[in-house]
Scaffold this motif. Sequence first.
Motif, short mmCIF file in Angstrom:
data_model
loop_
_atom_site.label_atom_id
_atom_site.label_comp_id
_atom_site.label_asym_id
_atom_site.label_seq_id
_atom_site.Cartn_x
_atom_site.Cartn_y
_atom_site.Cartn_z
N MET A 1 0.85 -1.20 0.00
CA MET A 1 0.00 0.00 0.00
C MET A 1 0.89 1.26 0.00
N LYS A 2 0.55 2.21 -0.88
CA LYS A 2 1.31 3.46 -0.89
C LYS A 2 0.79 4.37 0.22
N LEU A 3 1.71 5.12 0.83
CA LEU A 3 1.33 6.04 1.90
C LEU A 3 1.58 7.47 1.45
N PHE A 4 0.51 8.26 1.42
CA PHE A 4 0.60 9.68 1.11
C PHE A 4 0.34 10.45 2.39
N ILE A 5 0.85 11.69 2.46
CA ILE A 5 0.49 12.56 3.59
C ILE A 5 -0.57 13.55 3.09
N ASP A 6 -1.58 13.76 3.94
CA ASP A 6 -2.69 14.65 3.61
C ASP A 6 -2.38 16.00 4.27
N SER A 7 -1.65 16.85 3.57
CA SER A 7 -1.15 18.06 4.21
C SER A 7 -0.62 19.03 3.16
N ALA A 8 -0.67 20.34 3.51
CA ALA A 8 0.00 21.35 2.68
C ALA A 8 1.05 22.05 3.53
N ASP A 9 1.34 21.47 4.69
CA ASP A 9 2.31 22.06 5.62
C ASP A 9 3.72 21.58 5.27
N ILE A 10 4.56 22.52 4.84
CA ILE A 10 5.89 22.16 4.33
C ILE A 10 6.73 21.43 5.38
N ASP A 11 6.68 21.89 6.64
CA ASP A 11 7.49 21.25 7.68
C ASP A 11 7.07 19.79 7.89
N GLU A 12 5.76 19.58 7.94
CA GLU A 12 5.25 18.20 8.11
C GLU A 12 5.68 17.33 6.93
N ILE A 13 5.54 17.87 5.73
CA ILE A 13 5.86 17.09 4.52
C ILE A 13 7.35 16.76 4.49
N ARG A 14 8.18 17.74 4.85
CA ARG A 14 9.63 17.51 4.88
C ARG A 14 9.97 16.41 5.90
N GLU A 15 9.33 16.46 7.06
CA GLU A 15 9.61 15.48 8.11
C GLU A 15 9.31 14.05 7.63
N TYR A 16 8.13 13.86 7.03
CA TYR A 16 7.77 12.49 6.63
C TYR A 16 8.49 12.06 5.36
N ALA A 17 8.82 13.03 4.49
CA ALA A 17 9.60 12.69 3.29
C ALA A 17 10.96 12.15 3.73
N ALA A 32 -4.80 24.10 1.95
CA ALA A 32 -4.05 25.23 1.39
C ALA A 32 -4.36 26.50 2.17
N ALA A 33 -5.63 26.70 2.54
CA ALA A 33 -6.04 27.90 3.28
C ALA A 33 -5.31 27.98 4.62
N LYS A 34 -5.13 26.82 5.26
CA LYS A 34 -4.45 26.79 6.57
C LYS A 34 -3.02 27.33 6.51
N THR A 35 -2.37 27.21 5.33
CA THR A 35 -0.97 27.65 5.24
C THR A 35 -0.87 29.18 5.21
N GLY A 36 -1.94 29.87 4.76
CA GLY A 36 -1.91 31.32 4.63
C GLY A 36 -0.98 31.79 3.51
N ARG A 37 -0.57 30.85 2.65
CA ARG A 37 0.37 31.19 1.57
C ARG A 37 -0.29 31.00 0.21
N ASP A 38 0.41 31.44 -0.85
CA ASP A 38 -0.08 31.26 -2.20
C ASP A 38 -0.05 29.75 -2.54
N TYR A 39 -1.18 29.23 -3.02
CA TYR A 39 -1.32 27.77 -3.25
C TYR A 39 -0.29 27.27 -4.27
N VAL A 40 -0.11 28.02 -5.36
CA VAL A 40 0.84 27.58 -6.40
C VAL A 40 2.27 27.55 -5.86
N GLU A 41 2.61 28.54 -5.04
CA GLU A 41 3.96 28.57 -4.44
C GLU A 41 4.16 27.37 -3.52
#
Length: 219
Positions: A1-17, A32-41
Amino acid sequence: MKLFIDSADIDEIREYAGSGFLDGVTTNPSLAAKTGRDYVEVLKEITGIVKGSVSAEVLATDHDGMMAQGRRVAKIASNITVKVPLTWDGLKACRGLRAEGIAVNVTLCFSPVQAMMAAKAGATYISPFIGRVDDCGEDGVGLIRDIRTVYDNYGFTTEILAASIRSVSHVRESALAGADVATIPASIFKLLLNHPLTDKGLAAFLADAKKAGVEIRGT
Ligand code: E4P
């Protein structure tokens, strides 16, 4: 089974990557709204961290708008998967984007018939929201099981991506039900290895070794 993270939080994504266990990422407009940042960025940054599929959800609800936004986000990186809602316009956009070689995740799936329609539109992934199904007093994992049966009955290759995961039990039950992928929030990801008997057993092994002076020497 593949495991994805459900998140737009860069720190969280970096940690699990960094753990080596991350096969991909799913985002949605609420994350995306939770990050307060531009979605494309944010998406650009995520695709620089994770090599696997990164789902980017369109905000348009009409076919032409979804095609335009889908093409736009697909240009960010080759591992972008465009996420479209399970509506007639969404499935038409799914077919159109797939014809252009763009991966598509069809989201907001709550029934096996919806999942069958997404597969017929050529979806790369279907996202049944099992936590939200449970919230309604229905059986979220049962939905995964039913979709697995429908897909196997007809040889559909769309991958079942268990979404809206709220517990480690959801991960276990989705794996048993034959989901291809689970997208997991960081709060649940960190619990995947937890078991009290693992902690208790390790403490006992180390205490016994210390008491008897057991060591590992040499190279
Ligand atoms: C992922 O693709 C979904 O958007 C997400 O898992 C939804 O989860 P939620 O029901 O906890 O918001």
